[in-house]
Design a protein around this motif. Structure first.
Motif, PDB file in Angstrom:
ATOM      1  N   ILE A 207       3.174   3.145  -2.696  1.00 41.57           N
ATOM      2  CA  ILE A 207       2.037   3.327  -2.002  1.00 41.57           C
ATOM      3  C   ILE A 207       2.201   1.993  -1.108  1.00 41.57           C
ATOM      4  CG2 ILE A 207      -0.389   3.244  -1.893  1.00 41.57           C
ATOM      5  CD1 ILE A 207       0.800   5.806  -3.158  1.00 41.57           C
ATOM      6  N   SER A 208       2.084   1.999   0.199  1.00 41.17           N
ATOM      7  CA  SER A 208       2.056   0.936   1.155  1.00 41.17           C
ATOM      8  C   SER A 208       0.952  -0.249   0.701  1.00 41.17           C
ATOM      9  CB  SER A 208       1.832   1.378   2.735  1.00 41.17           C
ATOM     10  OG  SER A 208       1.922   0.111   3.465  1.00 41.17           O
ATOM     11  N   SER A 209       1.348  -1.372   0.153  1.00 34.58           N
ATOM     12  CA  SER A 209       0.273  -2.212  -0.175  1.00 34.58           C
ATOM     13  C   SER A 209       0.271  -3.470   0.736  1.00 34.58           C
ATOM     14  CB  SER A 209       0.850  -2.796  -1.551  1.00 34.58           C
ATOM     15  OG  SER A 209      -0.097  -3.793  -2.165  1.00 34.58           O
ATOM     16  N   ARG A 210       1.483  -4.399   1.175  1.00 36.33           N
ATOM     17  CA  ARG A 210       1.328  -5.810   1.667  1.00 36.33           C
ATOM     18  C   ARG A 210       2.546  -6.032   2.215  1.00 36.33           C
ATOM     19  NH1 ARG A 210       3.187  -9.373  -2.149  1.00 36.33           N
ATOM     20  NH2 ARG A 210       3.150  -8.889  -4.381  1.00 36.33           N
ATOM     21  N   TYR A 211       2.646  -6.972   3.091  1.00 37.50           N
ATOM     22  CA  TYR A 211       3.917  -7.833   3.762  1.00 37.50           C
ATOM     23  C   TYR A 211       4.535  -8.652   2.254  1.00 37.50           C
ATOM     24  CZ  TYR A 211       6.027 -11.813   6.083  1.00 37.50           C
ATOM     25  OH  TYR A 211       6.788 -12.851   6.466  1.00 37.50           O
ATOM     26  N   GLY A 212       5.594  -8.871   2.318  1.00 35.23           N
ATOM     27  CA  GLY A 212       6.461  -9.344   1.261  1.00 35.23           C
ATOM     28  C   GLY A 212       7.050 -10.506   1.468  1.00 35.23           C
ATOM     29  N   GLY A 213       6.947 -11.042   2.766  1.00 34.82           N
ATOM     30  CA  GLY A 213       8.008 -12.289   3.051  1.00 34.82           C
ATOM     31  C   GLY A 213       8.534 -12.036   4.033  1.00 34.82           C
ATOM     32  N   GLY A 214       9.456 -12.885   4.305  1.00 34.95           N
ATOM     33  CA  GLY A 214      10.583 -13.031   5.630  1.00 34.95           C
ATOM     34  C   GLY A 214      10.079 -13.133   6.896  1.00 34.95           C
ATOM     35  N   PRO A 215      10.626 -12.982   7.852  1.00 32.57           N
ATOM     36  CA  PRO A 215      10.221 -13.290   9.291  1.00 32.57           C
ATOM     37  C   PRO A 215       9.087 -12.175   9.702  1.00 32.57           C
ATOM     38  CG  PRO A 215      12.593 -13.115   9.329  1.00 32.57           C
ATOM     39  CD  PRO A 215      12.158 -12.661   7.869  1.00 32.57           C
ATOM     40  N   SER A 216       8.020 -12.676   9.727  1.00 35.77           N
ATOM     41  CA  SER A 216       6.664 -11.677   9.871  1.00 35.77           C
ATOM     42  C   SER A 216       6.918 -10.576  11.058  1.00 35.77           C
ATOM     43  CB  SER A 216       5.433 -12.348  10.094  1.00 35.77           C
ATOM     44  OG  SER A 216       4.504 -11.634  10.148  1.00 35.77           O
ATOM     45  N   GLU A 217       6.838  -9.243  10.728  1.00 33.84           N
ATOM     46  CA  GLU A 217       6.925  -8.329  11.644  1.00 33.84           C
ATOM     47  C   GLU A 217       8.151  -7.991  12.253  1.00 33.84           C
ATOM     48  OE1 GLU A 217       3.467  -9.283  13.906  1.00 33.84           O
ATOM     49  OE2 GLU A 217       2.037  -8.525  12.466  1.00 33.84           O
ATOM     50  N   LYS A 218       9.244  -8.654  11.724  1.00 33.60           N
ATOM     51  CA  LYS A 218      10.522  -8.545  12.506  1.00 33.60           C
ATOM     52  C   LYS A 218      11.702  -8.271  11.503  1.00 33.60           C
ATOM     53  CE  LYS A 218       9.271 -11.951  16.087  1.00 33.60           C
ATOM     54  NZ  LYS A 218       9.590 -13.109  16.875  1.00 33.60           N
ATOM     55  N   TYR A 219      13.084  -8.105  12.084  1.00 32.75           N
ATOM     56  CA  TYR A 219      14.110  -7.790  10.991  1.00 32.75           C
ATOM     57  C   TYR A 219      14.020  -8.858   9.983  1.00 32.75           C
ATOM     58  CZ  TYR A 219      15.790  -4.636  14.641  1.00 32.75           C
ATOM     59  OH  TYR A 219      15.798  -3.524  15.725  1.00 32.75           O
ATOM     60  N   GLY A 220      14.700  -8.594   8.897  1.00 33.69           N
ATOM     61  CA  GLY A 220      14.377  -9.342   7.698  1.00 33.69           C
ATOM     62  C   GLY A 220      13.458  -9.363   6.971  1.00 33.69           C
ATOM     63  N   SER A 221      12.148  -8.923   7.534  1.00 38.09           N
ATOM     64  CA  SER A 221      10.779  -8.942   6.713  1.00 38.09           C
ATOM     65  C   SER A 221      11.027  -7.866   5.484  1.00 38.09           C
ATOM     66  CB  SER A 221       9.864  -8.993   7.689  1.00 38.09           C
ATOM     67  OG  SER A 221       9.750  -7.420   8.057  1.00 38.09           O
ATOM     68  N   PHE A 222      10.049  -8.204   4.660  1.00 36.16           N
ATOM     69  CA  PHE A 222       9.993  -7.467   3.463  1.00 36.16           C
ATOM     70  C   PHE A 222       8.577  -6.732   3.481  1.00 36.16           C
ATOM     71  CE2 PHE A 222      13.525 -10.433   2.475  1.00 36.16           C
ATOM     72  CZ  PHE A 222      14.263  -9.596   1.522  1.00 36.16           C
ATOM     73  N   GLU A 223       8.516  -5.761   2.548  1.00 37.58           N
ATOM     74  CA  GLU A 223       7.433  -4.938   2.427  1.00 37.58           C
ATOM     75  C   GLU A 223       7.189  -4.636   1.088  1.00 37.58           C
ATOM     76  OE1 GLU A 223       3.975  -2.760   4.459  1.00 37.58           O
ATOM     77  OE2 GLU A 223       5.606  -4.185   5.182  1.00 37.58           O
ATOM     78  N   VAL A 224       6.058  -4.633   0.520  1.00 36.00           N
ATOM     79  CA  VAL A 224       5.750  -4.512  -0.957  1.00 36.00           C
ATOM     80  C   VAL A 224       4.945  -3.141  -0.928  1.00 36.00           C
ATOM     81  CG1 VAL A 224       4.400  -5.143  -2.911  1.00 36.00           C
ATOM     82  CG2 VAL A 224       6.066  -6.715  -1.733  1.00 36.00           C
ATOM     83  N   TYR A 225       5.430  -2.413  -1.815  1.00 35.44           N
ATOM     84  CA  TYR A 225       4.749  -0.855  -2.252  1.00 35.44           C
ATOM     85  C   TYR A 225       4.436  -0.886  -3.792  1.00 35.44           C
ATOM     86  CZ  TYR A 225       5.240   1.554   2.145  1.00 35.44           C
ATOM     87  OH  TYR A 225       5.390   2.023   3.271  1.00 35.44           O
ATOM     88  N   SER A 226       3.255  -0.439  -4.140  1.00 36.73           N
ATOM     89  CA  SER A 226       2.761   0.149  -5.489  1.00 36.73           C
ATOM     90  C   SER A 226       3.872   1.089  -5.916  1.00 36.73           C
ATOM     91  CB  SER A 226       1.323   0.386  -5.623  1.00 36.73           C
ATOM     92  OG  SER A 226       0.724  -0.739  -5.339  1.00 36.73           O
ATOM     93  N   ARG A 227       4.303   0.820  -7.161  1.00 39.62           N
ATOM     94  CA  ARG A 227       5.496   1.868  -7.496  1.00 39.62           C
ATOM     95  C   ARG A 227       4.747   2.870  -8.470  1.00 39.62           C
ATOM     96  NH1 ARG A 227      10.181  -0.318 -11.988  1.00 39.62           N
ATOM     97  NH2 ARG A 227      11.481   1.560 -11.683  1.00 39.62           N
TER      98      ARG A 227
END
Length: 283
Positions: A207-227
């Motif tokens: 489930i889509s939760s939040r931004y997870g770090g890295g270059p914001s909104e660009k290649y290399g950024s991370f996304e966090v989901y609830s498992r």
């Protein structure tokens, strides 16, 4: 309009918009409701949930700030009515347990539900995202926010980078490391699915939760989901005794923490602006 713009900041706070590859046409990412029929949408500018049983929707806890008993939400076909919220009691904004169940007043029998993924082998699996959030590409970042996107549905691919405890992590790769429709989900897509399609139908992993770090909104950024697999015991406990879940402390019927500085006094003006009208639900 003031409250619609205010809502944008709250819905987009925990994650950024669906971002696509710079070298693939946007039209390749466009989706139809039939690409994931279990998708529910809470507000005119986004925030999603997933029907996984005829009377139950799963979502990110932070998306539920305007959902109360009697609220109408949009389904891929028709609409549904909220009976009660069940928010995980350990929800900690920006950290963990960003998950909630929406109990429906009546069966959504006209919509085929997804099934919950229960295995703990998610790491490395290729999955799909889908939602009506804003867009941009991995070089520019977001260029169209979820309000400007006007409900256009997109889907994107990714691969589970890490599955650990209550969290799935995804990374936005490029070039030879990227999948054909590589992307990340985000603002306006909060509460939306990370899913796979199998012979048994659609299975929900995250489930889509939040931004997870890295270059914001660009290649290399991370996304966090609830498992999802981590929370299956809690989900079953709520569903087995929904009338007692809140009183026993298994779930909460409202958020302890409203997203991003939103105050309870904001809700009476904000929520009517962003919830679907009767006319919008009948389209």
């Amino acid at each position: 309009m003031k409250y619609i713009l205010l809502a944008l900041s709250f819905i987009a706070l925990n994650a950024h918009a669906i971002i696509i590859r710079h070298d693939v046409k946007d039209t390749n990412y466009l989706a139809k409701p039939d690409d994931f029929p279990a998708l529910a949408t809470f507000y005119i500018d986004g925030a999603h949930g997933i029907l996984f049983s005829s009377k139950w929707i799963i979502t990110a806890a932070h998306t539920t700030f305007c959902l109360t008993s009697g609220t109408k939400i949009k389904m891929s076909k028709g609409s549904a009515t909220v009976k009660r919220l069940h928010i995980h009691p350990n929800h900690t904004p920006g950290i963990s347990h960003d998950i909630a169940l929406v109990e429906l007043l009546e069966d959504a029998a006209h919509v085929p539900p997804a099934t919950l993924y229960t295995r703990n082998d998610e790491s490395g699996l290729p999955i799909w995202f889908i939602g009506i959030g804003g867009t941009g590409n991995g070089n520019t970042g977001i260029t169209t926010d979820n309000y400007e996107n006007k409900g256009v549905l997109r889907k994107a691919q990714n691969r589970v980078e890490e599955a650990k405890g209550p969290i799935l992590t995804f990374k936005f790769d490029k070039d030879e490391d990227a999948l054909p429709l590589e992307g990340i989900s985000g603002g306006g897509d909060s509460g939306g699915p990370a899913f796979i399609k199998t012979e048994r139908g659609y299975q929900l992993l995250g489930i889509s939760s939040r931004y997870g770090g890295g270059p914001s909104e660009k290649y290399g950024s991370f996304e966090v989901y609830s498992r999802v697999s981590y929370f299956v015991p809690w989900i079953r406990e709520v569903m087995n005794k929904p009338d007692k879940a809140v009183s026993s402390g298994v779930s909460l019927d409202k958020l302890k923490y409203l997203p991003g500085g939103l105050k309870p006094s904001d809700l009476p003006a904000l929520c009517p602006d962003i919830l679907f009208s009767h006319n919008e639900l009948s389209k």
